[in-house]
Design an enzyme around this catalytic site. Structure first.
Site, PDB file in Angstrom:
ATOM      1  N   GLN A 178      -2.371   9.011  -2.009  1.00 48.97           N
ATOM      2  CA  GLN A 178      -1.628  10.207  -2.412  1.00 48.97           C
ATOM      3  C   GLN A 178      -2.261  10.883  -3.650  1.00 48.97           C
ATOM      4  OE1 GLN A 178      -0.317   7.273  -1.810  1.00 48.97           O
ATOM      5  NE2 GLN A 178       1.317   7.428  -0.297  1.00 48.97           N
ATOM      6  N   HIS A 227       2.657  -3.477  13.219  1.00 40.54           N
ATOM      7  CA  HIS A 227       3.901  -2.712  13.061  1.00 40.54           C
ATOM      8  C   HIS A 227       4.411  -2.257  14.432  1.00 40.54           C
ATOM      9  CE1 HIS A 227       2.320  -1.270   8.852  1.00 40.54           C
ATOM     10  NE2 HIS A 227       2.522  -2.573   8.901  1.00 40.54           N
ATOM     11  N   TYR A 265      10.688   4.124   8.058  1.00 41.04           N
ATOM     12  CA  TYR A 265      11.363   3.568   6.876  1.00 41.04           C
ATOM     13  C   TYR A 265      12.695   4.305   6.674  1.00 41.04           C
ATOM     14  CZ  TYR A 265       6.774   1.591   6.078  1.00 41.04           C
ATOM     15  OH  TYR A 265       5.583   0.928   6.220  1.00 41.04           O
ATOM     16  N   ASP A 278      10.688  -4.150   6.802  1.00 38.83           N
ATOM     17  CA  ASP A 278      10.372  -3.529   5.508  1.00 38.83           C
ATOM     18  C   ASP A 278      11.498  -2.558   5.130  1.00 38.83           C
ATOM     19  OD1 ASP A 278       7.347  -1.857   4.244  1.00 38.83           O
ATOM     20  OD2 ASP A 278       9.271  -2.300   3.304  1.00 38.83           O
ATOM     21  N   HIS A 295      11.609  -1.048   2.370  1.00 42.69           N
ATOM     22  CA  HIS A 295      10.843   0.020   1.714  1.00 42.69           C
ATOM     23  C   HIS A 295      11.658   0.681   0.605  1.00 42.69           C
ATOM     24  CE1 HIS A 295       7.714   3.200   1.663  1.00 42.69           C
ATOM     25  NE2 HIS A 295       7.014   2.319   2.336  1.00 42.69           N
ATOM     26  N   GLU A 329      10.851  -7.292   3.425  1.00 44.23           N
ATOM     27  CA  GLU A 329       9.944  -6.717   2.436  1.00 44.23           C
ATOM     28  C   GLU A 329      10.575  -5.578   1.652  1.00 44.23           C
ATOM     29  OE1 GLU A 329       6.424  -5.198   4.276  1.00 44.23           O
ATOM     30  OE2 GLU A 329       5.944  -3.964   2.563  1.00 44.23           O
ATOM     31  N   GLU A 386       3.799  -4.406  -3.062  1.00 46.85           N
ATOM     32  CA  GLU A 386       2.811  -3.358  -2.763  1.00 46.85           C
ATOM     33  C   GLU A 386       2.806  -2.251  -3.821  1.00 46.85           C
ATOM     34  OE1 GLU A 386       4.411  -2.245   1.124  1.00 46.85           O
ATOM     35  OE2 GLU A 386       4.670  -0.232   0.350  1.00 46.85           O
ATOM     36  N   HIS A 410      -1.064  -6.312   1.028  1.00 44.42           N
ATOM     37  CA  HIS A 410      -0.793  -5.007   1.646  1.00 44.42           C
ATOM     38  C   HIS A 410      -2.015  -4.614   2.473  1.00 44.42           C
ATOM     39  CE1 HIS A 410       0.186  -0.500   0.987  1.00 44.42           C
ATOM     40  NE2 HIS A 410       1.124  -1.019   1.741  1.00 44.42           N
TER      41      HIS A 410
HETATM   42  C1  GCO Z   1       3.487  -1.218   4.243  1.00 41.19           C
HETATM   43  C2  GCO Z   1       3.745  -0.086   3.301  1.00 41.19           C
HETATM   44  C3  GCO Z   1       3.093   1.207   3.694  1.00 41.19           C
HETATM   45  C4  GCO Z   1       3.319   2.257   2.628  1.00 41.19           C
HETATM   46  C5  GCO Z   1       2.103   3.138   2.503  1.00 41.19           C
HETATM   47  C6  GCO Z   1       2.291   4.164   1.384  1.00 41.19           C
HETATM   48  O1  GCO Z   1       4.315  -2.149   4.262  1.00 41.19           O
HETATM   49  O2  GCO Z   1       2.420  -1.194   4.878  1.00 41.19           O
HETATM   50  O3  GCO Z   1       5.121   0.032   3.064  1.00 41.19           O
HETATM   51  O4  GCO Z   1       3.522   1.625   4.936  1.00 41.19           O
HETATM   52  O5  GCO Z   1       4.450   3.025   2.925  1.00 41.19           O
HETATM   53  O6  GCO Z   1       1.004   2.311   2.242  1.00 41.19           O
HETATM   54  O7  GCO Z   1       1.200   5.052   1.336  1.00 41.19           O
HETATM   55 MG    MG Z   2       5.797  -1.993   2.768  1.00 43.29          MG
END
Ligand code: GCO
Ligand code: MG
Length: 400
Positions: free
Chosen positions: A43, A127, A158, A206, A208, A232, A258, A308
């Site tokens: 980003q 995923h 998410y 996740d 998130h 997660e 992460e 990650h």
């Molecule tokens: C994961 C992470 C990613 C992040 C992404 C952000 O578990 O792989 O949550 O999906 O959202 O890396 O840029």
């Molecule tokens: Mg994640």
């Protein structure tokens, strides 16, 4: 090798799959001897490139590339204010490139410099997503047929989506989701998946950081019957003191990290055994040098690694993850994004995935290269991803 010095530091920005990647290439006084490192903060990739070009490059030219620890320590404090995702990613690109060079000088893959293999391959997770339970189940089964034993299940990305939102008039633009609807949907999803595919496969989820802490505690408890491998990011890095409550309330294994960029974030969670898996984006903590130390710290507290590994880690970063994975006794699982033919074209020597295990390339160093000409065919894009403007139904901005 005496007298080899750093001759040039280049930043390669490329997006073969439309995800901005940052790779550092360190060239040395030895003809043909160079190293690659991952500095990917997708980003804010231009900020990382500036930190490398304007500050680390002049700092490094002429130095001995073999002095990894001294370069890491002096570069880290050279900005006085330190840590954070931009400076850590910049330093990671340098750090991994120095490990790559050291392996090439030694004629050894980096895992040999970290103590050698304690497993041949790293078990990976993929995923599985979908709009409803059946679609998620279909994707879980697809991965199981590929021999993948660990599968992360989300339903609608998410925080979930396609919920009926009760919004005020003229809502602000954003990526809306309903935490309560999301929270109700997750146990339903895992009841369906566990019922459909049985106990053998390892399931992950996740959160998130999409729930308020007490909701995360409740969801972790509600998921206990489905025996997740890990849950997660139940909380945000700003809520570290809630981990004690979470740990006391549930036996669901917890993974976090992460978003971490400072040792004070992970040290208390590990030392107090408040998490089961550390999930750092290793370029966001400064590269292989801090990550190998972090893996050792975790071993003393029975915390396992689960670095990650999504699409916004470059194949150089994935290779670095795997050299750590195969040489760490407390390896847990490796997140895997799936490397396409286009990625493999830009990054020759990518790690291989076979029957649910990822294997490093046995060449000296990290074992991966970059075709700069091909990389230049895929320019990065500076538009901010819409998903980071997360809002709850009343329009409140929340962590994405
Ligand atoms: C994961 C992470 C990613 C992040 C992404 C952000 O578990 O792989 O949550 O999906 O959202 O890396 O840029
Ligand atoms: Mg994640």
């Amino acid at each position: 090798m005496a007298n080899v010095t750093i001759r040039d530091v280049k930043t390669i920005l490329t997006a073969p799959e439309g995800i901005n990647l940052v790779v550092v290439k360190i060239e040395t006084s030895e003809p043909g001897l160079y190293g690659l490192g991952c500095a990917t903060f997708t980003q804010r990739y231009l900020a990382v490139a500036t930190a490398i070009e304007e500050y680390l490059k002049p700092f490094l030219i002429g130095k001995d590339p073999q002095r990894i620890e001294d370069i890491w320590q002096t570069a880290m404090v050279s900005s006085y204010w330190r840590n954070g995702p931009v400076l850590n990613n910049a330093l990671s690109g340098v750090d991994m490139a120095l490990w790559d060079i050291k392996g090439k000088l030694a004629g050894l893959p980096v895992y040999q410099l970290l103590g050698g293999k304690c497993r041949e391959g790293a078990a990976i997770y993929r995923h599985a997503d979908g709009r409803d339970e059946r679609e998620v189940e279909e994707n879980v089964r697809k991965y199981m047929e590929q021999g993948i034993h660990y599968i992360r299940c989300q339903m609608g990305g998410y925080g979930g989506r396609d919920h009926k939102l009760h919004q005020p008039e003229q809502p602000l633009p954003g990526a809306y989701f309903d935490p309560k609807a999301y929270m109700r949907s997750v146990p339903r999803l895992f009841a369906h998946i566990r019922g459909a595919v049985g106990e053998e496969v390892e399931l992950l989820h996740d959160i998130h950081e999409r729930l308020v802490p007490i909701e995360a505690v409740r969801l972790a408890r509600e998921l206990e019957p489905y025996r997740l491998f890990f849950l997660e990011d139940p909380l945000a890095p700003e809520q570290l003191d809630w981990f004690e409550t979470l740990r006391a309330q549930t036996a669901t294994p917890i993974a976090m990290g992460e978003l971490f960029t400072h040792p004070r974030e992970w040290t208390p969670l590990i030392a107090n055994r408040l998490i089961d898996f550390i999930r750092c984006h290793i370029s966001a903590i400064g590269g292989l040098t801090p990550a190998k130390k972090l893996a050792s710290l975790c071993e003393a507290f029975s915390v396992r690694t689960a670095w990650h590994g999504p699409g916004d880690v470059s194949p150089v970063g994935h290779a670095a993850n795997l050299h750590l994975d195969v040489s760490s006794i407390n390896f847990g699982v490796q997140e895997w994004y799936g490397l396409t033919d286009r990625i493999r074209e830009v990054f020759p020597g990518c790690p291989e995935l076979r029957n649910g295990y990822a294997y490093v390339n046995e060449a000296p160093g990290l074992g991966i290269d970059i075709d700069e000409k091909k990389a230049a065919e895929y320019p990065c894009d500076n538009r901010l991803p819409a998903w980071t403007l997360a809002r709850t139904p009343d329009g409140t901005s929340v962590r994405p």
